[in-house]
Write a protein that holds these residues in place. Structure first.
Motif, PDB file in Angstrom:
ATOM      1  N   THR A  77      -7.717 -44.197 -32.107  1.00  0.00           N
ATOM      2  CA  THR A  77      -6.788 -45.311 -31.895  1.00  0.00           C
ATOM      3  C   THR A  77      -5.548 -44.852 -31.142  1.00  0.00           C
ATOM      4  O   THR A  77      -5.004 -43.770 -31.402  1.00  0.00           O
ATOM      5  N   VAL A  78      -5.102 -45.677 -30.185  1.00  0.00           N
ATOM      6  CA  VAL A  78      -3.849 -45.435 -29.470  1.00  0.00           C
ATOM      7  C   VAL A  78      -2.754 -46.252 -30.154  1.00  0.00           C
ATOM      8  O   VAL A  78      -2.850 -47.482 -30.238  1.00  0.00           O
ATOM      9  N   PHE A  79      -1.728 -45.570 -30.645  1.00  0.00           N
ATOM     10  CA  PHE A  79      -0.609 -46.249 -31.297  1.00  0.00           C
ATOM     11  C   PHE A  79       0.547 -46.383 -30.309  1.00  0.00           C
ATOM     12  O   PHE A  79       0.988 -45.394 -29.714  1.00  0.00           O
ATOM     13  N   ILE A  80       1.022 -47.619 -30.135  1.00  0.00           N
ATOM     14  CA  ILE A  80       2.189 -47.877 -29.300  1.00  0.00           C
ATOM     15  C   ILE A  80       3.231 -48.529 -30.199  1.00  0.00           C
ATOM     16  O   ILE A  80       3.028 -49.644 -30.695  1.00  0.00           O
ATOM     17  N   ILE A  81       4.324 -47.820 -30.438  1.00  0.00           N
ATOM     18  CA  ILE A  81       5.361 -48.278 -31.360  1.00  0.00           C
ATOM     19  C   ILE A  81       6.569 -48.742 -30.557  1.00  0.00           C
ATOM     20  O   ILE A  81       7.185 -47.940 -29.836  1.00  0.00           O
ATOM     21  N   TYR A  82       6.905 -50.021 -30.679  1.00  0.00           N
ATOM     22  CA  TYR A  82       8.081 -50.548 -29.995  1.00  0.00           C
ATOM     23  C   TYR A  82       9.267 -50.464 -30.941  1.00  0.00           C
ATOM     24  O   TYR A  82       9.401 -51.257 -31.863  1.00  0.00           O
ATOM     25  N   GLY A  83      10.103 -49.469 -30.712  1.00  0.00           N
ATOM     26  CA  GLY A  83      11.287 -49.267 -31.543  1.00  0.00           C
ATOM     27  C   GLY A  83      11.193 -47.990 -32.355  1.00  0.00           C
ATOM     28  O   GLY A  83      10.322 -47.851 -33.213  1.00  0.00           O
ATOM     29  N   MET A  84      12.097 -47.050 -32.072  1.00  0.00           N
ATOM     30  CA  MET A  84      12.118 -45.794 -32.824  1.00  0.00           C
ATOM     31  C   MET A  84      13.191 -45.807 -33.907  1.00  0.00           C
ATOM     32  O   MET A  84      12.966 -45.314 -35.007  1.00  0.00           O
ATOM     33  N   SER A 102      -3.579 -40.939 -29.891  1.00  0.00           N
ATOM     34  CA  SER A 102      -2.468 -40.972 -28.938  1.00  0.00           C
ATOM     35  C   SER A 102      -1.318 -41.773 -29.537  1.00  0.00           C
ATOM     36  O   SER A 102      -1.548 -42.756 -30.249  1.00  0.00           O
ATOM     37  N   LEU A 103      -0.095 -41.358 -29.226  1.00  0.00           N
ATOM     38  CA  LEU A 103       1.088 -42.010 -29.782  1.00  0.00           C
ATOM     39  C   LEU A 103       2.132 -42.186 -28.686  1.00  0.00           C
ATOM     40  O   LEU A 103       2.579 -41.217 -28.076  1.00  0.00           O
ATOM     41  N   ILE A 104       2.501 -43.448 -28.426  1.00  0.00           N
ATOM     42  CA  ILE A 104       3.583 -43.767 -27.499  1.00  0.00           C
ATOM     43  C   ILE A 104       4.688 -44.443 -28.301  1.00  0.00           C
ATOM     44  O   ILE A 104       4.460 -45.456 -28.965  1.00  0.00           O
ATOM     45  N   ILE A 105       5.870 -43.872 -28.256  1.00  0.00           N
ATOM     46  CA  ILE A 105       7.030 -44.454 -28.942  1.00  0.00           C
ATOM     47  C   ILE A 105       7.989 -44.956 -27.870  1.00  0.00           C
ATOM     48  O   ILE A 105       8.373 -44.200 -26.967  1.00  0.00           O
ATOM     49  N   ILE A 106       8.355 -46.224 -27.953  1.00  0.00           N
ATOM     50  CA  ILE A 106       9.229 -46.831 -26.951  1.00  0.00           C
ATOM     51  C   ILE A 106      10.571 -47.162 -27.588  1.00  0.00           C
ATOM     52  O   ILE A 106      10.638 -47.973 -28.530  1.00  0.00           O
ATOM     53  N   GLU A 107      11.622 -46.525 -27.086  1.00  0.00           N
ATOM     54  CA  GLU A 107      12.982 -46.807 -27.552  1.00  0.00           C
ATOM     55  C   GLU A 107      13.805 -47.296 -26.360  1.00  0.00           C
ATOM     56  O   GLU A 107      14.196 -46.504 -25.500  1.00  0.00           O
ATOM     57  N   PRO A 108      14.052 -48.611 -26.292  1.00  0.00           N
ATOM     58  CA  PRO A 108      14.772 -49.155 -25.132  1.00  0.00           C
ATOM     59  C   PRO A 108      16.205 -48.645 -24.994  1.00  0.00           C
ATOM     60  O   PRO A 108      16.730 -48.584 -23.885  1.00  0.00           O
ATOM     61  N   ASN A 109      16.822 -48.287 -26.097  1.00  0.00           N
ATOM     62  CA  ASN A 109      18.238 -47.916 -26.109  1.00  0.00           C
ATOM     63  C   ASN A 109      18.406 -46.408 -26.269  1.00  0.00           C
ATOM     64  O   ASN A 109      18.136 -45.847 -27.332  1.00  0.00           O
ATOM     65  N   GLU A 156      -9.734 -51.213 -26.119  1.00  0.00           N
ATOM     66  CA  GLU A 156      -9.934 -52.148 -27.230  1.00  0.00           C
ATOM     67  C   GLU A 156      -9.692 -51.477 -28.585  1.00  0.00           C
ATOM     68  O   GLU A 156     -10.102 -51.991 -29.618  1.00  0.00           O
ATOM     69  N   ASN A 157      -8.983 -50.360 -28.538  1.00  0.00           N
ATOM     70  CA  ASN A 157      -8.674 -49.614 -29.759  1.00  0.00           C
ATOM     71  C   ASN A 157      -7.186 -49.234 -29.760  1.00  0.00           C
ATOM     72  O   ASN A 157      -6.824 -48.087 -29.923  1.00  0.00           O
ATOM     73  N   ILE A 158      -6.354 -50.262 -29.534  1.00  0.00           N
ATOM     74  CA  ILE A 158      -4.901 -50.064 -29.442  1.00  0.00           C
ATOM     75  C   ILE A 158      -4.211 -50.785 -30.594  1.00  0.00           C
ATOM     76  O   ILE A 158      -4.540 -51.920 -30.925  1.00  0.00           O
ATOM     77  N   GLN A 159      -3.240 -50.113 -31.203  1.00  0.00           N
ATOM     78  CA  GLN A 159      -2.380 -50.742 -32.203  1.00  0.00           C
ATOM     79  C   GLN A 159      -0.969 -50.815 -31.605  1.00  0.00           C
ATOM     80  O   GLN A 159      -0.306 -49.798 -31.417  1.00  0.00           O
ATOM     81  N   PHE A 160      -0.540 -52.028 -31.248  1.00  0.00           N
ATOM     82  CA  PHE A 160       0.813 -52.238 -30.720  1.00  0.00           C
ATOM     83  C   PHE A 160       1.668 -52.756 -31.865  1.00  0.00           C
ATOM     84  O   PHE A 160       1.487 -53.869 -32.346  1.00  0.00           O
ATOM     85  N   ILE A 181       0.706 -53.992 -21.472  1.00  0.00           N
ATOM     86  CA  ILE A 181      -0.424 -53.606 -22.335  1.00  0.00           C
ATOM     87  C   ILE A 181      -1.561 -54.603 -22.166  1.00  0.00           C
ATOM     88  O   ILE A 181      -2.731 -54.228 -21.987  1.00  0.00           O
ATOM     89  N   LYS A 182      -1.208 -55.880 -22.203  1.00  0.00           N
ATOM     90  CA  LYS A 182      -2.200 -56.946 -22.049  1.00  0.00           C
ATOM     91  C   LYS A 182      -2.932 -56.814 -20.710  1.00  0.00           C
ATOM     92  O   LYS A 182      -4.158 -56.959 -20.645  1.00  0.00           O
ATOM     93  N   ASN A 183      -2.182 -56.491 -19.648  1.00  0.00           N
ATOM     94  CA  ASN A 183      -2.798 -56.356 -18.327  1.00  0.00           C
ATOM     95  C   ASN A 183      -3.749 -55.162 -18.273  1.00  0.00           C
ATOM     96  O   ASN A 183      -4.824 -55.245 -17.675  1.00  0.00           O
ATOM     97  N   TYR A 184      -3.356 -54.044 -18.883  1.00  0.00           N
ATOM     98  CA  TYR A 184      -4.239 -52.874 -18.900  1.00  0.00           C
ATOM     99  C   TYR A 184      -5.497 -53.149 -19.721  1.00  0.00           C
ATOM    100  O   TYR A 184      -6.599 -52.771 -19.333  1.00  0.00           O
ATOM    101  N   VAL A 185      -5.315 -53.788 -20.862  1.00  0.00           N
ATOM    102  CA  VAL A 185      -6.475 -54.122 -21.693  1.00  0.00           C
ATOM    103  C   VAL A 185      -7.415 -55.038 -20.918  1.00  0.00           C
ATOM    104  O   VAL A 185      -8.639 -54.849 -20.908  1.00  0.00           O
ATOM    105  N   SER A 186      -6.830 -56.028 -20.232  1.00  0.00           N
ATOM    106  CA  SER A 186      -7.638 -56.945 -19.429  1.00  0.00           C
ATOM    107  C   SER A 186      -8.365 -56.205 -18.311  1.00  0.00           C
ATOM    108  O   SER A 186      -9.559 -56.430 -18.079  1.00  0.00           O
TER     109      SER A 186
END
Length: 618
Positions: A77-84, A102-109, A156-160, A181-186
């Motif tokens: 599973t690919v984990f994409i976390i919005y907000g650290m 895989s782990l992607i952590i997104i911190e806008p600030n 098709e194995n992503i947790q956002f 993310i939606k565009n890549y999945v599509s």
């Protein structure tokens, strides 16, 4: 909270990403506060009120609840976390991650990240493979990052997952991330569905194309042969009707690349392209050629492109390898044949081919990727009634500003093109479409301006191609092809027998009481695996034939190990996985043997005739 801890984290962050995180002091907008359980939380001033990014009482328990809610994930599973935030939930999640996750952590600030670096030691996270800590709100940067982590096997194995109130505090970038993310999945769903739908056709095309492929040319013969020659990539967008006649001025001052759909329009306007590019495996690629199916313009194609297009074509052909057929290509042809990043459209492919040939600049014509003037294609390129999905329409930036309407398919083409341009440093890309969607990374000129500015020199393309062909002419003995086909069929027969034996043994194990099954019951299957591995090593063509089976099995979530599975669960999954694996091998073997038998029995005479034509060609 420690300055030395901050410096340690920043040093590792800089080492990994090549940039520095500033040490922000507490401000009225962002403040560290102690919690009831003696941890820290962050108080953020948002609009006219104050928000806490973590619980004021127990951020650790809050993090535990966040992770407990995550269901149905496995080791891929690919984990994409919005907000650290300060990262309590990240530390908790890491307790459960497998090294394959895989782990992607997104911190806008960036200021928030600075605080996190002052509170916890993040060097373990920063040293972890398959991990990226993203900061900022740059759309192109997040697009490129997702492109590194998301692919056809895991789309098709992503947790956002969104932490706390991040989607409300940073809603604009949340929407951007969600859409990307939606565009890549599509994109990868389309790609996977296409491969699934056409896989049998790919194989059929490959074997039917062999009779020409072994005698014709590799794309490698064209590599770098047209350095700094302008390339015009002609697509069938609505704007092509505005400026198609201007292409008459190119003549031998640039290379014109046409797809099948645009070929008729070009010829009707007395423009002969230098190359026709055909990628589609389906019959549509043949149908769009209309009355020009038997043209003799040099064809650039792939080894799995539509066989009827290739058989009807009367000129020289240059083949591009497909990543899933490199072993078979070498087995039959012994030619060096490169793989190119061909994207999802003929224009995508043509751009990659032009770059490979050394062309510069690369100029797009008719590449609207939008419903310019409400149209789907240029009038000159329409074939029959064109249906559009009114529900699949959304706005994107236009070439001259403002918004234009596009659809999900065109948008995937646009995404691919922009990424390709971004990675093609040192080359100039010009959008001379004069309408449609904006392609970021291109210079915008009219077609007339592009020709006047860059088509300064003339050269004889036909003479250059004759020279290239004569320098790489090879004679291929047709009896050799027949021998190789028979040898491959013998290997497939062996593969079929191995699968029969494996399935028989698996059936016996499967009917045992699951409670009585141990790891010892699965050891005999390693012998079968070793036999197949040896066959693939001895003949990489076998690996190509089985690659789709491996992909299907390895990306099937039903067969991927979950975190903290019991031994019994693992064993049951291994048995079911092996049963499906060997069943799919038998189906694949039967299909490929049918194509080989057809080629040997029905096409040998045409092989001889074709071979004679090639052999005596001047």
């Amino acid at each position: 909270m420690s300055s030395s801890l901050f410096e340690k984290n920043v040093s590792q962050y800089c080492k990994k990403y090549g940039k520095i995180i500033k040490n922000f002091t507490d401000t009225s907008n962002l403040l560290l506060e102690k919690t009831k359980d003696d941890c820290y939380t962050l108080k953020l001033k948002y609009l006219d009120r104050e928000l806490y990014l973590h619980s004021k009482y127990s951020p650790i328990k809050e993090a535990e609840r966040f992770v407990e809610k995550i269901k149905d994930f496995n080791i891929k599973t690919v984990f994409i976390i919005y907000g650290m935030g300060l990262g309590y939930h990240i530390l908790e999640l890491m307790k459960y991650l497998h090294e394959e996750n895989s782990l992607i952590i997104i911190e806008p600030n960036e200021e928030v990240l600075s605080k996190a670096f002052s509170v916890f030691d993040w060097t373990k996270l920063l040293n972890r493979k398959k991990t990226h800590l993203f900061t900022g709100t740059d759309r192109q940067a997040i697009n490129l990052l997702l492109g590194e982590f998301v692919d056809i096997t895991n789309a098709e194995n992503i947790q956002f997952l969104t932490f706390s109130q991040y989607d409300k505090i940073y809603p604009e970038f949340y929407k951007v991330v969600y859409e990307e993310i939606k565009n890549y999945v599509s994109l990868f769903k389309i790609s996977k569905n296409t491969k699934t739908h056409f896989w049998n056709k790919y194989n059929e095309n490959f074997f039917n194309n062999l009779t020409k492929m072994v005698h014709e040319h590799s794309i490698n013969d064209l590599k770098g042969q047209f350095n700094n020659v302008p390339a015009f990539i002609v697509s069938a967008g609505p704007s092509l009707d505005k400026n198609i006649k201007a292409l008459r001025q190119v003549q031998n001052r640039g290379l014109i690349f046409s797809g099948g759909r645009t070929l008729t329009a070009l010829i009707h306007n007395n423009i002969r392209p230098h190359f026709v590019v055909s990628m589609d495996p389906g019959i549509a690629a043949y149908e769009v050629l209309q009355e020009h199916k038997k043209h003799d313009i040099p064809l650039i194609t792939t080894v799995v492109s539509n066989d009827e297009v290739i058989q009807a074509h009367q000129g020289d052909q240059f083949y591009i390898a497909n990543s899933e057929y490199t072993g078979l290509i070498h087995y039959f042809t012994k030619k060096e044949m490169d793989i190119l990043p061909l994207g999802a459209s003929v224009a995508n492919a043509s751009a990659a081919i032009a770059l490979y040939l050394g062309c510069n600049p690369i100029i797009f014509v008719g590449q609207d990727l939008a419903y310019t003037d409400g149209k789907y294609h240029a009038q000159s390129c329409q074939i029959g009634q064109e249906e559009t999905d009114e529900d699949d329409r959304f706005e994107v930036e236009g070439i001259y500003g403002g918004k234009v309407w596009t659809n999900s398919v065109w948008y995937t083409f646009l995404m691919w093109m922009e990424k390709f341009i971004y990675h093609s440093s040192g080359k100039l890309f010009i959008d001379a479409t004069e309408g449609g969607a904006k392609i970021h990374g291109t210079e915008i000129l009219t077609l007339k301006e592009s020709i006047e500015k860059y088509c300064q020199k003339t050269f004889d393309v036909d003479e250059k191609l004759k020279e290239i062909i004569s320098n790489h002419e090879k004679v291929y003995q047709n009896e050799k092809l027949k021998t190789l086909l028979n040898n491959l069929k013998n290997n497939l027969d062996k593969l079929d027998k191995i699968s029969d034996k494996a399935l028989k043994d698996l059936e016996e194990v499967y009917h045992c009481d699951i409670e009585s099954i141990t790891i010892e019951h699965t050891r005999p299957f390693r012998v079968f695996e070793e036999q197949i591995n040896k066959m693939m090593k001895d003949n990489p063509g076998i690996k190509d034939i089985l690659i789709r089976v491996f992909e299907e099995i390895n990306s099937n979530n039903d067969f991927i190990e979950k975190v903290n599975e019991t031994e019994k669960e693992k064993l049951e999954k291994i048995i079911k996985r092996n049963q499906e694996f060997y069943r799919q091998i038998k189906i694949t073997v039967k299909s490929i043997e049918g194509f080989i038998e057809n080629l040997i029995e029905n096409q040998l005479e045409s092989i001889k005739i074709f071979g004679a034509r090639i052999h005596f060609k001047s």
